[in-house]
Design a protein around this motif. Structure first.
Motif, mmCIF file in Angstrom:
data_model
loop_
_atom_site.group_PDB
_atom_site.id
_atom_site.type_symbol
_atom_site.label_atom_id
_atom_site.label_comp_id
_atom_site.label_asym_id
_atom_site.label_seq_id
_atom_site.Cartn_x
_atom_site.Cartn_y
_atom_site.Cartn_z
ATOM 1 N N ARG A 200 0.830 -1.207 0.000
ATOM 2 C CA ARG A 200 0.000 0.000 0.000
ATOM 3 C C ARG A 200 0.865 1.258 0.000
ATOM 4 N N HIS A 201 1.991 1.210 0.666
ATOM 5 C CA HIS A 201 2.851 2.385 0.750
ATOM 6 C C HIS A 201 4.208 2.069 0.143
ATOM 7 N N PRO A 202 4.426 2.352 -1.144
ATOM 8 C CA PRO A 202 5.729 2.080 -1.753
ATOM 9 C C PRO A 202 6.829 2.810 -0.987
ATOM 10 N N THR A 203 7.952 2.156 -0.782
ATOM 11 C CA THR A 203 9.017 2.720 0.031
ATOM 12 C C THR A 203 10.356 2.551 -0.656
ATOM 13 N N TYR A 204 11.359 3.244 -0.096
ATOM 14 C CA TYR A 204 12.711 3.089 -0.606
ATOM 15 C C TYR A 204 13.171 1.643 -0.503
ATOM 16 N N GLN A 226 23.528 4.129 -7.115
ATOM 17 C CA GLN A 226 22.198 3.544 -7.306
ATOM 18 C C GLN A 226 21.347 3.742 -6.055
ATOM 19 N N GLU A 227 21.958 3.515 -4.897
ATOM 20 C CA GLU A 227 21.214 3.656 -3.654
ATOM 21 C C GLU A 227 20.843 5.114 -3.391
ATOM 22 N N HIS A 232 16.262 9.167 -3.483
ATOM 23 C CA HIS A 232 15.932 10.558 -3.797
ATOM 24 C C HIS A 232 15.222 10.767 -5.135
ATOM 25 N N PHE A 233 14.819 9.678 -5.824
ATOM 26 C CA PHE A 233 14.268 9.850 -7.174
ATOM 27 C C PHE A 233 12.971 10.650 -7.207
ATOM 28 N N LYS A 234 12.272 10.753 -6.058
ATOM 29 C CA LYS A 234 10.989 11.466 -6.063
ATOM 30 C C LYS A 234 11.160 12.982 -6.150
ATOM 31 N N SER A 295 5.601 10.483 -7.926
ATOM 32 C CA SER A 295 6.665 9.559 -8.316
ATOM 33 C C SER A 295 7.880 10.267 -8.903
ATOM 34 N N GLY A 296 7.858 11.604 -8.913
ATOM 35 C CA GLY A 296 9.035 12.341 -9.361
ATOM 36 C C GLY A 296 8.952 12.894 -10.770
#
Length: 341
Positions: A200-204, A226-227, A232-234, A295-296
């Protein structure tokens, strides 16, 4: 068999020490589709201590060590669970424990600290220059005693090369899922994550898990990049910012990233955003514009362009084609969340 050592000592949290054993056992049974723990085992998890005497946990129940530190040498994964610390003083460790942890890391082991366990790992010096997370209450401890460590308690899970840190119970499960992906494969990690985590809650943490297959390379600085992107992609990050965080020129960074990951950095950023958007599309009340913004992607146009390039479809068509499956995922996640782990 992947060897895991969970360090235990007086005042450790017995629940999270045992959680590691049970989580990796579950990963094996799900992967093999076999409830026989021995037949399905992927990980050999042992409670390791300085000796073989029973260890008194924080709330009283005794834990029986299954290996000494010497016997647990050569482990692929070393876990330091939380301990009860009543004050903000440094918690010194014995030279033997310090040497054991350093040797494990130098020999290629992945280290996972859980909540306050990061304070013990900080005493080794291995965390200097790295980013870690932990209990927010420990922020002053790190500022006062370990200023050379980047302590970010607002992050639930931090993956900095072969050093993982989880701030609380749920991220500890996410860390186990990440390790299953790293050592066994993405398929086993997905099965484990579906069983233990809510979508329900997409996370890192889930983004790191989704991208585990793209980290099967040896370039640690690119893994750190990558990490950084996954965290921080949002927001409006750029390839130049990722290159600076990796202490590389833009040209060298782009070349090494393409060589290690198999795609350009800007494509990786778009992929993370698109994967996150796919999860947001599971929410029937969320508009396409809201999905794009959260989503950025700046707007619907860039979201549609990314979906077309990466998935060969549009967000609306993806939601329509996968609507029933997405709804079932939400229903399943609620059932899993209602269980007592």
């Amino acid at each position: 068999m992947i060897k895991v050592a969970v360090y235990i000592d007086d005042n450790c949290w017995a629940g999270l020490a045992m959680l590691v054993k049970e989580a990796f056992a579950v990963a094996g049974t799900l992967h093999a589709r076999n409830a026989d723990l021995k037949a399905s085992a992927l990980f050999e998890v042992r409670l390791a201590a300085r000796g073989k005497r029973p260890v008194r946990s924080f709330t009283g129940p005794a834990l029986l060590p299954e290996a000494t530190l010497d016997e647990a040498a050569g482990s692929d994964i070393v876990v330091v669970p939380p301990f009860f610390f009543a004050d903000e003083q440094r918690k010194t460790i014995t030279p033997r424990l310090r040497r054991w942890l350093i040797d494990a890391y130098d020999n290629g082991a992945t280290l996972l600290s859980m909540a306050s366990g990061v304070r013990l790992l900080a005493e080794t010096g291995l965390l200097d220059g790295h980013e870690v997370t932990g209990n927010p209450s420990d922020q002053r401890v790190f500022a006062r005693h370990y200023p050379q460590i980047r302590f970010t308690p607002e992050a639930p899970l931090v993956i900095d090369g072969r050093i993982l840190s989880a701030a609380s119970i749920n991220p500890c499960i996410d860390a186990c899922a990440y390790l299953v992906g790293q050592f066994v494969g993405d398929g086993a990690a997905r099965k484990f994550s579906r069983y233990t985590n809510s979508v329900r809650h997409p996370t890192y943490e889930r983004m790191a898990l989704k991208n585990a297959a793209h980290k099967q390379h040896a370039d640690q600085r690119i893994k750190q990049a990558q990490e950084f992107i996954e965290r921080h992609f949002k927001r409006e990050i750029s390839v130049e910012e990722a290159a600076r965080c990796s202490a590389m020129s833009l040209r060298n960074f782009s070349r090494r990233f393409q060589q290690a990951v198999g795609m350009a950095p800007h494509s990786y950023i778009a992929r993370c955003r698109a994967e996150y958007a796919k999860d947001l599309l599971a929410r029937p009340g969320m508009s396409i514009l809201e999905v794009a913004q959260q989503s950025g992607f700046r707007n619907e146009v860039t979201l549609r362009r990314a979906f077309d390039q990466l998935l060969g479809t549009t967000p609306t068509a993806y939601r329509s084609a996968n609507g029933s499956a997405l709804a079932q995922r939400l229903e399943d996640s609620e059932k899993v969340s209602a269980r007592t782990w």
